[in-house]
Design a protein around this motif. Structure first.
Motif, mmCIF file in Angstrom:
data_model
loop_
_atom_site.group_PDB
_atom_site.id
_atom_site.type_symbol
_atom_site.label_atom_id
_atom_site.label_comp_id
_atom_site.label_asym_id
_atom_site.label_seq_id
_atom_site.Cartn_x
_atom_site.Cartn_y
_atom_site.Cartn_z
ATOM 1 N N ARG A 55 50.314 54.667 49.791
ATOM 2 C CA ARG A 55 49.164 54.713 50.693
ATOM 3 C C ARG A 55 49.578 55.046 52.120
ATOM 4 O O ARG A 55 48.803 55.569 52.898
ATOM 5 C CB ARG A 55 48.496 53.336 50.735
ATOM 6 N N ILE A 56 50.791 54.645 52.470
ATOM 7 C CA ILE A 56 51.313 54.788 53.824
ATOM 8 C C ILE A 56 52.647 55.506 53.666
ATOM 9 O O ILE A 56 53.411 55.179 52.766
ATOM 10 C CB ILE A 56 51.605 53.374 54.406
ATOM 11 N N ARG A 113 61.851 41.581 66.936
ATOM 12 C CA ARG A 113 60.983 41.522 68.106
ATOM 13 C C ARG A 113 61.613 42.181 69.342
ATOM 14 O O ARG A 113 60.946 42.887 70.083
ATOM 15 C CB ARG A 113 60.635 40.041 68.393
ATOM 16 N N ARG A 134 59.821 47.932 71.348
ATOM 17 C CA ARG A 134 59.550 49.211 71.976
ATOM 18 C C ARG A 134 60.109 50.373 71.147
ATOM 19 O O ARG A 134 59.463 51.406 70.981
ATOM 20 C CB ARG A 134 60.168 49.217 73.371
ATOM 21 N N SER A 144 57.855 51.075 68.211
ATOM 22 C CA SER A 144 56.704 51.899 68.606
ATOM 23 C C SER A 144 57.089 53.358 68.773
ATOM 24 O O SER A 144 56.353 54.257 68.356
ATOM 25 C CB SER A 144 56.124 51.417 69.938
ATOM 26 N N SER A 175 55.681 56.400 66.520
ATOM 27 C CA SER A 175 54.919 57.429 67.205
ATOM 28 C C SER A 175 55.473 58.827 66.895
ATOM 29 O O SER A 175 54.714 59.767 66.657
ATOM 30 C CB SER A 175 54.949 57.119 68.703
ATOM 31 N N ARG A 206 54.348 59.778 63.431
ATOM 32 C CA ARG A 206 52.918 60.134 63.383
ATOM 33 C C ARG A 206 52.665 61.531 63.904
ATOM 34 O O ARG A 206 51.745 62.200 63.468
ATOM 35 C CB ARG A 206 52.100 59.149 64.232
ATOM 36 N N ARG A 220 52.106 62.069 59.739
ATOM 37 C CA ARG A 220 52.341 61.100 58.676
ATOM 38 C C ARG A 220 51.536 59.842 58.961
ATOM 39 O O ARG A 220 51.228 59.526 60.111
ATOM 40 C CB ARG A 220 53.838 60.722 58.598
ATOM 41 N N ARG A 221 51.227 59.107 57.904
ATOM 42 C CA ARG A 221 50.579 57.797 58.058
ATOM 43 C C ARG A 221 51.661 56.754 58.220
ATOM 44 O O ARG A 221 52.503 56.598 57.323
ATOM 45 C CB ARG A 221 49.749 57.468 56.826
ATOM 46 N N VAL A 222 51.640 56.041 59.331
ATOM 47 C CA VAL A 222 52.737 55.147 59.679
ATOM 48 C C VAL A 222 52.196 53.813 60.171
ATOM 49 O O VAL A 222 51.362 53.784 61.077
ATOM 50 C CB VAL A 222 53.599 55.767 60.800
ATOM 51 N N THR A 223 52.656 52.724 59.592
ATOM 52 C CA THR A 223 52.363 51.413 60.168
ATOM 53 C C THR A 223 53.622 50.883 60.830
ATOM 54 O O THR A 223 54.725 51.355 60.557
ATOM 55 C CB THR A 223 51.872 50.411 59.110
ATOM 56 N N GLN A 224 53.449 49.916 61.726
ATOM 57 C CA GLN A 224 54.607 49.401 62.450
ATOM 58 C C GLN A 224 54.521 47.892 62.564
ATOM 59 O O GLN A 224 53.448 47.314 62.518
ATOM 60 C CB GLN A 224 54.688 50.054 63.828
ATOM 61 N N SER A 277 56.910 44.389 64.339
ATOM 62 C CA SER A 277 58.152 43.814 64.838
ATOM 63 C C SER A 277 58.093 42.306 64.594
ATOM 64 O O SER A 277 57.036 41.700 64.654
ATOM 65 C CB SER A 277 58.384 44.161 66.305
ATOM 66 N N ALA A 285 53.599 45.522 49.875
ATOM 67 C CA ALA A 285 52.207 45.072 50.012
ATOM 68 C C ALA A 285 51.343 46.183 50.613
ATOM 69 O O ALA A 285 50.199 46.369 50.220
ATOM 70 C CB ALA A 285 52.138 43.823 50.879
ATOM 71 N N GLN A 286 51.903 46.924 51.542
ATOM 72 C CA GLN A 286 51.127 48.000 52.177
ATOM 73 C C GLN A 286 51.221 49.312 51.392
ATOM 74 O O GLN A 286 50.648 50.307 51.803
ATOM 75 C CB GLN A 286 51.614 48.221 53.612
ATOM 76 N N GLY A 316 43.698 57.199 61.253
ATOM 77 C CA GLY A 316 44.288 57.210 59.905
ATOM 78 C C GLY A 316 45.808 57.270 59.940
ATOM 79 O O GLY A 316 46.484 56.685 59.098
ATOM 80 N N ARG A 317 46.339 57.982 60.933
ATOM 81 C CA ARG A 317 47.799 58.088 61.030
ATOM 82 C C ARG A 317 48.457 56.744 61.332
ATOM 83 O O ARG A 317 49.646 56.572 61.116
ATOM 84 C CB ARG A 317 48.164 59.103 62.116
ATOM 85 N N TRP A 318 47.673 55.817 61.883
ATOM 86 C CA TRP A 318 48.184 54.466 62.112
ATOM 87 C C TRP A 318 48.013 53.596 60.857
ATOM 88 O O TRP A 318 48.232 52.385 60.915
ATOM 89 C CB TRP A 318 47.445 53.823 63.295
ATOM 90 N N GLY A 319 47.594 54.200 59.771
ATOM 91 C CA GLY A 319 47.475 53.458 58.511
ATOM 92 C C GLY A 319 46.156 52.738 58.338
ATOM 93 O O GLY A 319 46.033 51.879 57.471
ATOM 94 N N THR A 352 45.795 40.874 50.872
ATOM 95 C CA THR A 352 46.976 41.347 51.585
ATOM 96 C C THR A 352 46.737 41.358 53.099
ATOM 97 O O THR A 352 45.690 41.791 53.546
ATOM 98 C CB THR A 352 47.286 42.801 51.160
ATOM 99 N N ARG A 358 44.223 46.921 57.911
ATOM 100 C CA ARG A 358 43.862 47.884 58.961
ATOM 101 C C ARG A 358 42.660 48.678 58.461
ATOM 102 O O ARG A 358 42.768 49.445 57.513
ATOM 103 C CB ARG A 358 45.035 48.817 59.248
ATOM 104 N N SER A 387 51.655 41.929 69.645
ATOM 105 C CA SER A 387 51.876 43.268 69.078
ATOM 106 C C SER A 387 50.586 43.828 68.478
ATOM 107 O O SER A 387 50.391 45.041 68.419
ATOM 108 C CB SER A 387 52.981 43.230 68.013
ATOM 109 N N GLU A 396 49.121 47.351 69.582
ATOM 110 C CA GLU A 396 48.849 48.431 68.625
ATOM 111 C C GLU A 396 47.458 49.018 68.829
ATOM 112 O O GLU A 396 47.273 50.239 68.869
ATOM 113 C CB GLU A 396 48.997 47.912 67.182
ATOM 114 N N GLU A 445 45.726 56.925 72.361
ATOM 115 C CA GLU A 445 46.035 58.157 71.616
ATOM 116 C C GLU A 445 44.757 58.844 71.126
ATOM 117 O O GLU A 445 44.674 60.068 71.095
ATOM 118 C CB GLU A 445 46.960 57.854 70.436
#
Lengths: 468, 468
Positions: free
Chosen positions: A352-353, A361, A365, A368, A372, A375, A379-383, A385, A403-404, B50-53, B114, B118, B153, B157, B164
């Motif tokens: 999915r991602i 932590r 930065r 991120s 970024s 993206r 691409r679909r990106v989650t982040q 920390s 899970a994601q 969507g790019r942020w998931g 889960t 998002r 965070s 986000e 963006e």
């Protein structure tokens, strides 16, 4: 659609029990997996329609009842959601039909005076549908209206566009039932039925309820030969031979011959465009909206009990709002298309991602920044920390990535790791998938440079399912 | 948006006069040119999100009042469109706010267990806005909700994604006013205001109505120093120095220090991400929805008097529906974004349709075939076949091409013309454009092979404005 509603429930029995009393009957929450497919379908259809020069128009969700009523028949008005406008005391209604609203808009001159007009819409219509029918009451539609062209080329255009739309979304097997309301209405008028009886007879014919039709004809003492012709026409469906037989029923009656001649022209032009195998001539075809007054059609597909959509010619609808303009159009019911297309459900464990970027932590930065950059390659990106020790980080990263349903976990800012270096963990099959295979997944890790990762991300074409 | 409503009228005075009584106050018909821009904006925003998931969810247009009410404050409930469900007799309301609906959906477990979740949405919300405000009552929104992350965070986000998004749609100049509702609420609580007075004071502060705020504080006999602090905080806006001054007001009060510490962390992290110039710290920032209980923000742009959107943290909203989950999110108002972006209007005479394919009636099939081949190259193509003599055809073709704002007219099936040959007429500047330039347009014609036309159509990149 794979929606969560009181009719179409998610798998957990507890949720559906709660929901029965929490969500109004027939209203749906369309969850992410299905919503994505719905939006994809919408965009395929609107882009196909757009190539024919049709422009989308966005209509208000509710209107004054008295303003829209001329375009709605009595039966439809009875199934509308109506309420009183606090500002004016006038009755408002949630849009029960988009064509009437487009007609109102065109008659008011809002889209200008140039003809023809080609308009499209994607919208919901709202109706109290019978609960047992299992249909939604917020009905998602996409449609097109071709306004200002009287001749058969208008019907031809709309039907050709409809076929191309259904092909564009990958519907493999479908039939278009094509008729002309003028024929059977003409037969009824000729039989001497009163307007009231005729209306009831039309409704019975539209539902193909022959016993009820017989009853109405008998009550009205329609002559035997006339009644027989009406019954026969209601069931007269097939290919070219239908037209020949109908001509026999129509002989000597211009009122009946004209619709047949028109239907015949349209059928011939569609056959010569190569659509013969998709067409079923059906002289009992009605649509169920009173404003249709010419060629009409419905789309059917195997496995779906009701029509996926349909349309037809409404040469006098816009006139009811003050501007006579011959027109034709169609609408598709997204919910039923969705069922006919048999989309996959969400349990296939697919990605999915594309990336989950994760780090301690103190490296928030950097997390991120890396996310970024990925993206920017679409691409679909989650982040994420994380607090806590570095030991737990890898463990947590794998669990979170699974899970994601991330394709790859990207670890950054780990002890001893260079800023320009990342650790990839992949493949991260979802746990559902692993369980199904009876195999434990075994993701492996490797270190690569950030530059190499970014390069791979912008050039690779593997799509994550949620990509928009 | 450039919509036709009683507030924002099309240019013809006659149309707008009619409309005043035909369309409910605050409801808009969004005409093709504006609709295209709205859909384009929507798709840019959703694709960025969507790019942020974030996955889109589609929520029902109306709900039971009693079910959604826990997420809506009393003031909002008073501006809702409410009506009685014929099926159950219960009160329904048109969605007045999307965040409350998402919260209800998440609390019910519909999107699974889960975390984090998002979610995004594009939707309309409906409210009786004051008529003089000139705002629509069907408000188009796009938003995102980040559910299940408590720490800073999460706020970071959501704000980064917001920036963006605004950059992605080309908004050149904007400011994000950032505050924390906990600070000023804490000051009010410390001052000994009763809950009722505090609520009124918050409303006055949210509107920056200082005279009214003074009145409320005086009536409630708030001590001078405390009242001074509240007034000062309401207007305390700027950069880093705001935090230093606020710390003086907060000294020794953990209730006030905690929100400040959190706001300071968020501000620092956004500054180190390079957003300092976009941010305005504003301790009087409120949002106007009672469910916000942490960092909150609004977006402003030059030339638009109200916020373009905003959001913030609502750690206890989902809990009101039965599942405590810290969350944050934002929504953007499409109508106001549209104004801020200053889109071009529809009088620029630009090309709307790539090709109008036209021919005599006897060549109708050829017209369809040529149009279809051009569409396969993703061009916008209209088609027409005409009765009447060939002499009039060219004249008609030019007029029709100009009316439809076609880039090129393609004539097929003319006498003496080969099936594989077409006549092109271009350029077809719109008459508006010609008039503006004071030049008569002068289209010229040339013959080319059909194959050459099709090849040019699939490789050329000149976009027609209406392309979808």
């Amino acid at each position: 659609m794979a929606s969560a509603s009181s009719k179409s429930r998610p798998s957990s029995a507890q949720v559906s029990f709660q929901e029965r009393s929490l969500i109004p009957v027939g209203m749906a929450t369309i969850l992410p997996h299905a919503a994505k497919q719905v939006r994809h379908l919408e965009s395929l259809l609107l882009s196909q329609i757009g190539r024919w020069g049709y422009d989308e128009i966005i209509l208000p969700t509710f209107e004054y009842l008295d303003v829209l009523a001329p375009g709605l028949e009595a039966e439809l008005l009875e199934t509308c959601y109506q309420f009183v406008d606090r500002t004016t005391g006038r009755t408002l209604l949630l849009r029960p039909d988009a064509t009437a609203q487009v007609a109102r808009t065109v008659a008011m001159g809002l889209v200008g005076q140039t003809l023809p007009q080609r308009l499209s819409y994607r919208t919901s219509v709202f109706r109290y549908e019978p609960e047992h029918a299992g249909r939604g009451r917020e009905i998602f539609q996409i449609g097109a209206e071709f306004i200002g062209v009287e001749d058969v080329s208008g019907d031809h255009e709309v039907l050709t566009m409809l076929v191309e739309c259904l092909q564009a979304i990958g519907l493999r097997s479908f039939t278009i039932a094509l008729g002309h309301v003028g024929f059977i209405k003409g037969l009824m008028r000729r039989s001497g039925l009163s307007p009231q009886s005729q209306k009831r007879a039309e409704q019975a014919a539209a539902r193909k309820d022959l016993p009820r039709l017989e009853e109405i004809l008998a009550e009205a003492r329609v002559a035997k030969a006339a009644a027989r012709a009406i019954r026969e026409a209601t069931e007269l469906a097939g290919r070219e031979e239908v037209l020949a037989r109908a001509k026999v029923l129509a002989v000597g009656e211009p009122l009946l011959e004209a619709p047949l001649e028109r239907l015949s022209q349209l059928y011939q032009s569609l056959c010569s465009a190569g659509y013969e195998d998709l067409l079923l001539l059906d002289l009992g075809e009605f649509r169920g909206f009173d404003y249709y007054d010419g060629a009409v059609f419905d789309v059917f597909a195997p496995g779906v009990g009701t029509e996926l959509g349909g349309g037809g010619r409404y040469d006098h609808l816009i006139g009811r709002f003050g501007r006579e303009l011959p027109s034709t159009g169609f609408a598709l019911d997204m919910d039923r298309l969705f069922h006919a297309l048999n989309f996959s459900d969400d349990t296939d464990g697919s990605v999915r991602i594309d990336y989950l970027v994760i780090g301690p932590r103190r490296a928030a930065r950097l997390v991120s920044e890396v996310a970024s950059r990925l993206r920017r390659g679409h691409r679909r990106v989650t982040q994420e920390s994380l607090k806590g020790g570095d030991d737990a980080l890898i463990e947590h990263a794998i669990v979170a990535g699974q899970a994601q349903r991330a394709g790859t976990v990207v670890l950054v800012g780990m002890p001893g790791q260079d800023r320009e270096e990342v650790m990839l963990i992949e493949p991260l099959q979802s746990r559902v998938e692993s369980r199904r295979n009876g195999r434990a997944h075994r993701p492996t890790s490797k270190k690569i440079s950030l530059a190499a990762l970014v390069k791979a991300a912008s050039s690779s074409c593997r799509p994550a399912k949620g990509r928009s």
